[in-house]
Design an enzyme around this catalytic site. Structure first.
Site, mmCIF file in Angstrom:
data_model
loop_
_atom_site.group_PDB
_atom_site.id
_atom_site.type_symbol
_atom_site.label_atom_id
_atom_site.label_comp_id
_atom_site.label_asym_id
_atom_site.label_seq_id
_atom_site.Cartn_x
_atom_site.Cartn_y
_atom_site.Cartn_z
ATOM 1 N N ARG A 81 58.957 73.465 53.822
ATOM 2 C CA ARG A 81 59.402 73.010 52.798
ATOM 3 C C ARG A 81 58.020 73.141 52.030
ATOM 4 O O ARG A 81 56.927 72.482 51.762
ATOM 5 C CB ARG A 81 59.972 71.844 52.512
ATOM 6 C CG ARG A 81 60.901 71.980 50.583
ATOM 7 C CD ARG A 81 61.866 70.657 50.576
ATOM 8 N NE ARG A 81 61.044 69.328 51.233
ATOM 9 C CZ ARG A 81 60.262 68.861 50.336
ATOM 10 N NH1 ARG A 81 60.456 69.641 49.128
ATOM 11 N NH2 ARG A 81 59.844 67.851 50.645
ATOM 12 N N HIS A 113 57.603 62.874 55.938
ATOM 13 C CA HIS A 113 57.860 62.931 54.772
ATOM 14 C C HIS A 113 59.535 63.659 54.339
ATOM 15 O O HIS A 113 59.977 63.000 54.389
ATOM 16 C CB HIS A 113 57.202 63.287 53.737
ATOM 17 C CG HIS A 113 58.241 63.642 52.717
ATOM 18 N ND1 HIS A 113 58.044 62.937 51.623
ATOM 19 C CD2 HIS A 113 58.345 64.461 51.801
ATOM 20 C CE1 HIS A 113 58.390 63.093 50.527
ATOM 21 N NE2 HIS A 113 58.694 64.196 50.597
ATOM 22 N N ARG A 135 51.670 71.892 52.155
ATOM 23 C CA ARG A 135 51.592 70.908 52.838
ATOM 24 C C ARG A 135 51.053 70.444 54.192
ATOM 25 O O ARG A 135 50.333 69.547 54.917
ATOM 26 C CB ARG A 135 52.774 69.382 52.511
ATOM 27 C CG ARG A 135 53.260 69.475 50.829
ATOM 28 C CD ARG A 135 54.463 68.551 50.861
ATOM 29 N NE ARG A 135 55.181 68.692 49.754
ATOM 30 C CZ ARG A 135 56.005 68.087 49.336
ATOM 31 N NH1 ARG A 135 56.994 68.198 49.501
ATOM 32 N NH2 ARG A 135 56.496 67.640 48.488
ATOM 33 N N HIS A 181 53.963 65.433 55.091
ATOM 34 C CA HIS A 181 52.897 65.266 54.449
ATOM 35 C C HIS A 181 51.654 64.567 53.273
ATOM 36 O O HIS A 181 51.368 63.803 54.211
ATOM 37 C CB HIS A 181 54.286 64.017 52.330
ATOM 38 C CG HIS A 181 53.748 64.146 50.935
ATOM 39 N ND1 HIS A 181 52.622 64.556 50.151
ATOM 40 C CD2 HIS A 181 54.461 65.078 50.566
ATOM 41 C CE1 HIS A 181 52.723 64.011 49.178
ATOM 42 N NE2 HIS A 181 53.968 65.019 49.191
ATOM 43 N N LEU A 236 70.919 63.449 44.967
ATOM 44 C CA LEU A 236 70.801 64.074 44.662
ATOM 45 C C LEU A 236 72.236 65.698 44.904
ATOM 46 O O LEU A 236 72.710 65.368 44.244
ATOM 47 C CB LEU A 236 69.785 64.880 44.562
ATOM 48 C CG LEU A 236 68.839 64.178 43.224
ATOM 49 C CD1 LEU A 236 67.509 65.388 43.264
ATOM 50 C CD2 LEU A 236 69.010 63.717 41.805
ATOM 51 N N ALA A 237 72.328 65.789 46.533
ATOM 52 C CA ALA A 237 73.467 66.065 47.133
ATOM 53 C C ALA A 237 74.938 66.005 46.654
ATOM 54 O O ALA A 237 75.584 66.531 45.727
ATOM 55 C CB ALA A 237 72.539 67.016 47.742
ATOM 56 N N GLY A 238 74.999 64.762 46.667
ATOM 57 C CA GLY A 238 76.030 64.107 47.218
ATOM 58 C C GLY A 238 76.973 64.217 45.935
ATOM 59 O O GLY A 238 77.795 63.982 46.365
ATOM 60 N N GLY A 277 77.336 60.168 51.406
ATOM 61 C CA GLY A 277 75.424 60.292 51.122
ATOM 62 C C GLY A 277 75.864 60.428 48.847
ATOM 63 O O GLY A 277 76.757 61.267 48.639
#
Length: 636
Positions: free
Chosen positions: A435, A401, A330, A266, A43-45, A40
């Site tokens: 979240r 979402h 949310r 969402h 952003l994290a990967g 992946g």
């Protein structure tokens, strides 16, 4: 299954520093001896692969897109949270921690959330150093806006393209390491299995999506950063390629899957327009800063919004939650929108919509200021709906979402399988049952840039993985299993496409395991999913071959995993006999329709262990709150 969270002792604010100080290190010369797989490149990967490459490890990075730039992180719009208190409005690390724990309805680990809040400021510094064009005030200082679930302005942004700009920053760092040779990039390659050798994660089995070639990939540690499973509902704001395959196949190899029922709806998405749709479009939560949400007070009112006077409008979020108004979290905003639509006050042809109106903000600030803040979002809305939101209110409705559940990880982001680390949305660790907006980008980059470089070094230094070859029996067996599944798919020769099964499953999941869930609906769903799965393996139709570019074959594998994972998700929702955050059981609500938690029986993480054809085992990691008082969430 052993669930040791490895949370350091001592004061909350000192835990991360204490853990870093206690960790073993790998010297610069020894880092070059280790190979790490990162699956992946969102952003994290991408941030993890770039940082590990910069440190000197040999990194093998995999994504099924044609470029890391196409990872779904690019679709994030509104912003990224950080506790820098640039507005001087009372924000702090502790307040961000409190808001996140409260927003998650007290179903997340204190230690992980506090670390996230601590690291948040460094993420902004990193992004600025990379040249990410975050919005600035006239003075040149970085700008902030407010987001749901907070009474301070802590969200940094780049118009409505924050995910794209942050991903380009991470991608530039990743590209530098690819150029230097520390990272080898494998695009158009999908992970199809995890390989465990002597109890440790030692590699993966992949398929080249262009040639169909199956390969064995060996490493000393494996990092999964493969996103969430929201597409189990078929229609969601996720890219259509997003799937559960990597994490679910790791689960089937022994990794615990935590809280799979925790999914986020969402509140601000463009409503469904027809069965022909394959995905839904998100309108950023940031729009709720200046847009006012309302419906006509008169049921089935077909007048245009401009013909409905103020006294005949119900600004229902402002009415129900005066302290937070349109910036209620949310899950609460979504349920409120569903409630008014169910009562017959919805707008649009289907009645499944509410207005998001910018008339007051345009009158107060001017069209140019609104365009400066949200122009690309307004343009996108007009292209999709052929309606000009500067002149008429947007129509929005909740949609799937994000997923808060994921593979279980300890404080080091390591799963219960040694050597398997899980980052970003693929793990369960930071968001509890809901979240807060603008926290996904924060978690992904915190995990990749600032957590995994420390924790993976500690694992490698302590475990010293032994040398193995691609001919190890575990790799051979895993590859054979993958090959057999592919041959089985191609041999069925039925009449239905993989997507038709996915759509059938998704409609049932949305109806019975979506915004509102009941014992009756979930129990019925547990009997229906096996019927769909049985039909799938009898009537699946895939044209083409396995040794070529074959998107139907790709889809079949992902749908097969959704058909199994959905059962686990529904089982988890049934077993969690309470309402909390995005998990709303209709049997458990207050007289005014709010979620009613059961702290006595469910203040824990539910972690599921795969048992083959038998019912999975449900384990518990008890959640302990020493710094936050368990309380009923109130945004009124």
């Amino acid at each position: 299954m052993q669930l040791d969270s490895k949370i350091p002792s001592g004061p909350l604010a000192d835990k991360w520093d204490k853990r870093k100080g206690d960790m073993k290190l790998v010297s610069p010369t020894n880092k070059r001896k280790y190979r790490i797989i990162v699956v992946g490149t969102g952003l994290a990967g991408a941030s993890a692969a770039a940082t590990l490459g910069e440190l000197g490890y040999n990194v093998e990075a995999y994504c099924f897109q044609d470029s890391p730039r196409r990872a779904h992180s690019i679709a994030a719009q509104g912003g990224i949270n950080a506790a820098k208190n640039y507005q001087g409005d009372g924000d702090s690390i502790h307040r961000l921690f409190l808001d996140t724990v409260k927003g998650g309805d007290f179903r997340s680990r204190e230690a992980n959330v506090y670390r996230l809040a601590q690291i948040s400021g460094s993420i902004i510094d990193q992004a600025v150093a990379q040249g990410v064009p975050l919005a600035r005030e006239y003075s040149g200082l970085l700008a902030n806006r407010s987001f749901g679930g907070a009474q301070v302005s802590r969200t940094f942004y780049a118009r409505g393209q924050t995910g794209q700009q942050l991903l380009l920053g991470a991608y530039s760092a990743l590209s530098r390491q690819i150029g230097l040779g520390t990272v080898k990039m494998h695009a158009r390659t999908e992970m199809l299995d995890l390989v465990i050798v002597n109890g440790k994660a030692r590699g993966i089995i992949t398929r080249d999506l262009v040639t169909g070639k199956i390969e064995r990939c060996i490493a000393d540690a494996v990092v999964l950063a493969t996103g969430g499973y929201g597409n189990v509902f078929f229609l969601s704001t996720n890219a259509t390629g997003c799937n559960v395959t990597a994490t679910f196949r790791a689960y089937k190899k022994g990794a615990g899957f935590a809280n799979p029922c925790f999914t986020q709806i969402h509140p601000t998405c463009i409503p469904v327009s027809g069965d022909y749709q394959s995905k839904l479009t998100l309108m950023s939560e940031s729009l709720r800063n200046d847009g006012r949400v309302w419906v006509p007070k008169q049921k089935a009112d077909t007048r245009s919004p401009s013909q409905i006077p103020e006294e005949e409008r119900d600004y229902f979020l402002e009415r129900k939650y005066p302290s937070y108004g349109n910036l209620a979290p949310r899950d609460i905003a979504s349920r409120s929108a569903k409630e008014v639509c169910d009562e017959g006050n919805g707008v649009g042809e289907t009645g499944l919509g509410v207005y998001l109106d910018f008339a007051s903000a345009i009158a107060r600030l001017g069209k140019d200021k609104i365009s400066e803040r949200y122009g690309n979002l307004f343009d996108m809305y007009e292209k999709i709906t052929n309606e000009n939101p500067y002149k008429v209110p947007m129509r929005i409705y909740p949609a799937v979402h994000y997923t808060m559940g994921g593979l279980w990880v300890d404080y080091d982001l390591q799963s219960n399988i040694p050597g398997l680390f899980v980052l970003g949305e693929a793990n369960f660790s930071d968001h509890g049952a809901n979240r807060l907006g603008a926290s996904a980008l924060m978690q992904g980059l915190a995990d990749g840039y600032f957590v995994i470089p420390y924790t993976i070094a500690n694992y490698l230094a302590a475990s010293k993985p032994e040398k193995i070859g691609a001919d190890a029996k575990e790799f051979v067996e895993a590859e054979n299993a993958v090959q057999n599944q592919i041959k089985n798919f191609l041999s069925i020769k039925g009449k239905r496409s993989p997507s038709s099964f996915h759509q059938q499953l998704g409609k049932l999941m949305w109806e019975h395991c979506g915004m509102a869930r009941s014992k009756e609906g979930l129990t019925g769903l547990l009997s229906k999913i096996p019927e769909i799965r049985e039909e799938f393996y009898k009537n699946l139709c895939i044209s083409g071959a396995d040794s070529e570019f074959n998107q139907q074959l790709e889809k079949a594998g992902r749908v097969a995993d959704f058909l199994e994972f959905a059962e686990l998700m529904v089982l988890d929702a049934l077993e969690r006999d309470e309402s909390c955050g995005g998990h709303f059981r209709v049997e458990h609500q207050t007289p005014d329709g709010e979620a009613l938690r059961n702290d006595k029986d469910f203040t824990h993480v539910a972690v599921w262990e795969y048992q083959g054809s038998k019912k999975p085992l449900r384990h518990k990691e008890q959640l302990v709150f020493e710094n936050v008082e368990l309380a009923t969430r109130s945004y009124k």
